[in-house]
Design a protein around this motif. Structure first.
Motif, PDB file in Angstrom:
ATOM      1  N   UNK A 173      37.535 123.291  55.246  1.00  0.00           N
ATOM      2  CA  UNK A 173      37.163 121.887  55.070  1.00  0.00           C
ATOM      3  C   UNK A 173      35.701 121.940  54.689  1.00  0.00           C
ATOM      4  N   UNK A 174      34.859 122.787  54.446  1.00  0.00           N
ATOM      5  CA  UNK A 174      33.483 122.932  54.347  1.00  0.00           C
ATOM      6  C   UNK A 174      33.016 123.934  52.886  1.00  0.00           C
ATOM      7  N   UNK A 175      32.774 123.223  52.042  1.00  0.00           N
ATOM      8  CA  UNK A 175      32.593 124.001  50.743  1.00  0.00           C
ATOM      9  C   UNK A 175      31.349 124.826  51.045  1.00  0.00           C
ATOM     10  N   UNK A 176      31.348 126.160  50.318  1.00  0.00           N
ATOM     11  CA  UNK A 176      30.248 126.743  50.234  1.00  0.00           C
ATOM     12  C   UNK A 176      28.979 126.330  49.268  1.00  0.00           C
ATOM     13  N   UNK A 177      27.942 126.736  49.366  1.00  0.00           N
ATOM     14  CA  UNK A 177      26.823 126.305  48.457  1.00  0.00           C
ATOM     15  C   UNK A 177      25.765 127.464  48.626  1.00  0.00           C
ATOM     16  N   UNK A 178      24.859 127.307  47.514  1.00  0.00           N
ATOM     17  CA  UNK A 178      23.893 128.171  47.527  1.00  0.00           C
ATOM     18  C   UNK A 178      22.555 127.303  47.671  1.00  0.00           C
ATOM     19  N   UNK A 179      21.464 128.066  48.399  1.00  0.00           N
ATOM     20  CA  UNK A 179      20.123 127.564  48.698  1.00  0.00           C
ATOM     21  C   UNK A 179      18.844 128.322  48.084  1.00  0.00           C
ATOM     22  N   UNK A 180      18.152 127.663  47.427  1.00  0.00           N
ATOM     23  CA  UNK A 180      16.944 128.564  46.988  1.00  0.00           C
ATOM     24  C   UNK A 180      15.860 128.293  47.895  1.00  0.00           C
ATOM     25  N   UNK A 181      14.807 129.231  47.791  1.00  0.00           N
ATOM     26  CA  UNK A 181      13.560 128.946  48.385  1.00  0.00           C
ATOM     27  C   UNK A 181      12.674 127.923  48.093  1.00  0.00           C
ATOM     28  N   UNK A 182      12.133 126.954  49.238  1.00  0.00           N
ATOM     29  CA  UNK A 182      11.324 125.886  48.476  1.00  0.00           C
ATOM     30  C   UNK A 182       9.916 126.429  48.153  1.00  0.00           C
ATOM     31  N   UNK A 183       9.262 125.564  47.553  1.00  0.00           N
ATOM     32  CA  UNK A 183       8.021 126.170  46.798  1.00  0.00           C
ATOM     33  C   UNK A 183       6.970 126.972  47.771  1.00  0.00           C
ATOM     34  N   UNK A 184       6.806 128.128  47.828  1.00  0.00           N
ATOM     35  CA  UNK A 184       5.709 128.864  48.688  1.00  0.00           C
ATOM     36  C   UNK A 184       5.054 129.777  47.539  1.00  0.00           C
ATOM     37  N   UNK A 185       4.209 130.865  48.138  1.00  0.00           N
ATOM     38  CA  UNK A 185       3.489 131.756  47.403  1.00  0.00           C
ATOM     39  C   UNK A 185       4.419 133.030  47.104  1.00  0.00           C
ATOM     40  N   UNK A 186       5.623 132.931  47.659  1.00  0.00           N
ATOM     41  CA  UNK A 186       6.475 134.035  47.237  1.00  0.00           C
ATOM     42  C   UNK A 186       6.515 134.302  45.539  1.00  0.00           C
ATOM     43  N   UNK A 187       6.256 135.581  45.230  1.00  0.00           N
ATOM     44  CA  UNK A 187       6.357 135.774  43.754  1.00  0.00           C
ATOM     45  C   UNK A 187       5.102 135.216  42.838  1.00  0.00           C
ATOM     46  N   UNK A 188       4.318 134.520  43.602  1.00  0.00           N
ATOM     47  CA  UNK A 188       3.233 133.834  42.935  1.00  0.00           C
ATOM     48  C   UNK A 188       1.766 134.342  43.432  1.00  0.00           C
ATOM     49  N   UNK A 189       1.907 134.834  44.688  1.00  0.00           N
ATOM     50  CA  UNK A 189       0.602 135.572  45.202  1.00  0.00           C
ATOM     51  C   UNK A 189       0.998 137.079  45.675  1.00  0.00           C
ATOM     52  N   UNK A 190       0.211 137.969  45.094  1.00  0.00           N
ATOM     53  CA  UNK A 190       0.676 139.361  45.340  1.00  0.00           C
ATOM     54  C   UNK A 190       0.521 139.761  46.850  1.00  0.00           C
ATOM     55  N   UNK A 191       1.391 140.308  47.245  1.00  0.00           N
ATOM     56  CA  UNK A 191       1.873 140.758  48.809  1.00  0.00           C
ATOM     57  C   UNK A 191       2.115 139.961  49.759  1.00  0.00           C
TER      58      UNK A 191
END
Length: 407
Positions: A256-274
């Motif tokens: 009764x509950x479909x699956x869905x994908x979620x992506x990370x909210x805007x942070x420094x992941x992938x934008x600031x080294x380390x």
């Protein structure tokens, strides 16, 4: 054999010192407050209510240099970058050293970075495989335009999925569900109470949660220093580090509950080294807030900021600038430390020495006397302290007596 002699002059000096010491411990005179470097936002922020004052003893937690509403940086360090955030802190999570801060203990409104306190309080309590059914009450007071994971009434989700929804999408709906489940028989209020208990355990003295999500609530505050304590507690957990570093997660379908994908909210992941992970927040009252951790050359730095504006850099740009500044400091440079829960609960008094920088010293009965002792009581107390060594030598062999300070 050498014996101690208590002369009248010695007793006079000790007694005069004791009389001066009656009452609360004295602290060194505050140094001139340094203004935090700030950049003017293109548009003035809205008028906000004044936060409550900080108790002087609580303001000195972590070191006397942190008891300021202005700037605290190590001697000889380059000037910190100018930002719009009204309060910020950079700390080394490995060593516990505070590298610098602006109004580190000042009360500020947290917005969604408060969700880290929810994780610190309830992640140890909840089984990640437990399945939870969402109730109508979980979603009743949420604005559909606010940050939501996307759960539905009657849907069943694992606790792990809810943590991912909380941290990746800043789901206010996930926060309500987790607080209700973690609060046990008391429901959501019990979950909020657990958050405040955890803040107290961590010695986050300026933090009080009114909502599990960080949505504005009465009397809800935190500080840049407190957020660093909370970040250290959460990033110490492997499961939290795994969740906060996830960029895409699939929420499985249930009957009764479909699956869905979620992506990370805007942070420094992938934008600031380390970058190891981070959490943003925003409300009209709090403005932009951010907590993030990055690692470089064996150093793991946390940055916390509150009250930032969207321009010119925004919270993420300001966090990057502060991290760059922190990583450029020499190892060991600090203005204080992050206290641990097991440390002595009350701050040690600071004894000022003329011409020298005041440092905390260990508190003892000979330094701080109880408030309200009369002169006669002070005299008796001093005499008893001075004569105690002689009594110990005379009674050490007596049966049933202890003379090592234990009852």
């Amino acid at each position: 054999m050498t014996t101690s002699r208590v002369t009248a002059a010695t007793l006079s000096v000790i007694l005069s010192s004791a009389v001066v010491g009656v009452g609360p411990p004295t602290r060194a005179a505050a140094a001139p407050q340094l203004r935090c470097p700030a950049v003017k936002a293109p548009e003035p922020p809205p008028a906000l209510p004044s936060p409550p004052p900080v108790d002087p003893a609580a303001a000195a937690v972590g070191g006397p240099a942190l008891a300021t509403a202005g700037l605290a940086i190590p001697p000889g360090a380059p000037m910190a970058p100018a930002v719009t955030a009204t309060s910020w802190l950079v700390a080394d999570l490995n060593s516990g050293e505070v590298l610098g801060g602006c109004g580190p203990h000042e009360h500020r409104t947290p917005a969604s970075v408060q969700k880290l306190l929810l994780a610190a309080a309830l992640m140890p309590r909840l089984d990640p495989t437990q399945m939870v059914e969402v109730s109508r009450a979980d979603l009743r007071d949420l604005d559909p335009a606010s940050s939501l994971m996307g759960v539905s009434v009657g849907g069943r989700y694992s606790v792990e999925s809810l943590w991912l929804g909380l941290l990746l999408r800043s789901g206010n709906d996930a926060a309500n569900v987790l607080a209700r489940v973690g609060g046990g028989a008391d429901g959501r209020p019990g979950g909020v109470r657990a958050m405040n208990d955890e803040a107290h355990r961590l010695r986050a003295n300026q933090t009080h949660a009114a909502t599990p999500s960080g949505l504005d609530g009465p009397g809800q505050y935190t500080s840049a220093y407190d957020l660093a304590l909370i970040a250290r507690a959460t990033f110490a957990r492997e499961d939290f580090r795994r969740y906060i570093a996830t960029t895409v997660a699939q929420i499985p379908a249930q009957p009764g509950t479909p699956g869905f994908a979620i992506t990370h909210d805007t942070t420094l992941l992938g934008r600031y080294p380390g970058t190891l992970g981070g959490k943003t927040g925003f409300t009209d009252l709090a403005r932009q807030t951010y907590v993030g951790v990055a690692e470089r050359d064996g150093r793991r730095l946390a940055v916390t900021l509150l009250g930032a504006e969207t321009a010119p850099l925004g919270s993420l740009g300001e966090a990057s600038a502060l991290l760059n500044w922190g990583f450029a400091l020499r190892p060991g440079a600090s203005v204080g430390h992050l206290v641990a829960p097991e440390e002595k609960k009350y701050d040690r008094p600071v004894v000022p020495v003329k011409g020298e920088r005041s440092e905390p010293v260990e508190e003892s009965a000979s330094m701080v006397l109880p408030v309200g002792l009369g002169l006669g009581a002070v005299l008796i107390l001093v005499v008893l302290i001075l004569l105690a060594p002689f009594w110990r030598r005379g009674t050490r062999r007596g049966p049933g007596r202890s003379h090592d300070g234990k009852p």
